[in-house]
Design an enzyme around this catalytic site. Structure first.
Site, PDB file in Angstrom:
ATOM      1  N   ARG A  76       5.299  10.437 -11.918  1.00 42.30           N
ATOM      2  CA  ARG A  76       5.745  10.386 -10.533  1.00 42.30           C
ATOM      3  C   ARG A  76       5.658  11.789  -9.937  1.00 42.30           C
ATOM      4  O   ARG A  76       6.032  12.773 -10.584  1.00 42.30           O
ATOM      5  CB  ARG A  76       7.189   9.864 -10.439  1.00 42.30           C
TER       6      ARG A  76
ATOM      7  N   HIS B 128      -4.285   8.827  -8.087  1.00 43.68           N
ATOM      8  CA  HIS B 128      -3.378   7.780  -8.580  1.00 43.68           C
ATOM      9  C   HIS B 128      -4.168   6.642  -9.239  1.00 43.68           C
ATOM     10  O   HIS B 128      -4.082   5.474  -8.838  1.00 43.68           O
ATOM     11  CB  HIS B 128      -2.507   7.244  -7.453  1.00 43.68           C
TER      12      HIS B 128
END
Length: 314
Positions: free
Chosen positions: A229, A277
């Site tokens: 994250r 991502h």
């Protein structure tokens, strides 16, 4: 009466997810109706959900039994007070395999100095300058986060002869790995690692877990890989640590703001590799089977798997 399941993920992907879910629940022997929208939310039994879905208020879903997350990370939904039923996070073998592949690839990339070869494609033979200095058994990889994904990545790296260690907020034991817990344990572990991989959930306790103080504790020249994250790392502190040589390289797949703005300094920093991502994408064919199995279990009274602990946030 068929079970009613609502897909509430990215609307652009409904054409892929709805048929995959329909096929998966049929394979599990569950009679179900799969919907991408509904005018009767009170009739829905399960919502297959990601934060990209259009529905955020679950109050009208009076017949809801569970919310089944399409993502492994649930920080964007765990605080939703309109969800008054269990939330199950995504645990899927293909997601785990994808994460292993990403982490192992980038640890090996940095360990072997592959980037140096790419930079020197200019007709000059630089064998001595680009030979790896160490073999894997002489390098230590520290995994921050020992959940299903972190543990799987740690074991894959151990199979390649890396020395492996892991840190979690509460004590855990993993065969073949040195494990640490608590704030003091993290400080000790950072000082011994050549690679730090971040696989922690995003909570108030893990925000900026790598800050200026912790960068200063690291073994000089350590490399960082973050497929977990974005907010786990203090961005400004990372840039400073890279500039002063405390950190040799950072491979970053997740960010505080996504997509990463074109003007962000990460894009142009010579010691940072940005990936968009892509570390572990949820794949409809296999993830739908995980969701269907959870629905089958719930309908047969066996209980849901991978239920989120609201107090812990994951």
């Amino acid at each position: 009466m068929p079970v009613k399941i609502l897909y509430n993920g990215d609307p652009r992907l409904a054409g892929t997810w709805v048929p995959a879910l329909r096929k998966a629940v049929a394979a599990k022997g569950v009679e179900a109706e799969i919907l991408a929208s509904t005018d009767t939310p009170e009739a829905i039994h399960y919502v297959v959900h990601s934060p990209k879905g259009e529905i955020g208020d679950f109050c009208p879903f009076s017949g809801l039994k569970a919310v089944l997350s399409l993502w492994a990370g649930v920080e964007d939904i765990v605080g939703n007070e309109t969800i008054r039923v269990p939330i199950s996070k995504m645990v899927d073998p293909s997601l785990t395999e994808g994460m292993i592949e990403y982490v192992v690839a980038h640890v090996l990339r940095i360990h072997l100095g592959i980037d140096r070869h790419i930079l020197h494609q200019n007709g000059v033979w630089r064998q001595r300058e680009t030979l790896p200095v160490f073999v894997a058994r002489q390098r230590t990889v520290l995994m921050l986060g020992l959940g299903a994904l972190g543990t799987a990545c740690l074991k894959a790296l151990a199979d390649l002869n890396f020395q492996v260690s892991g840190w979690s907020r509460t004590p855990k034991s993993i065969g073949g790995a040195t494990t640490y817990s608590g704030s003091d344990g993290l400080d000790r572990a950072l000082a011994l690692a050549d690679f730090i991989v971040l696989m922690l959930p995003m909570t108030a306790d893990t925000r900026n877990v790598l800050d200026g103080r912790r960068f200063s504790l690291m073994r000089k020249g350590a490399a960082i890989i973050n497929p977990g994250r974005g907010p786990l790392i203090d961005d400004d502190a990372l840039l400073e640590a890279l500039d002063n040589g405390l950190v040799s390289h950072a491979t970053l797949d997740v960010f505080r703001e996504e997509p990463l703005p074109p003007s962000h300094p990460f894009w142009s920093h010579e010691k940072i590799l940005v990936t968009p991502h892509i570390a572990a994408e949820t794949k409809p064919a296999t993830s739908s089977m995980s969701i269907a199995e959870n629905i089958r279990r719930a309908e047969s009274g066996e209980g849901l798997l991978n239920v989120v602990n609201r107090d812990q946030g994951y």
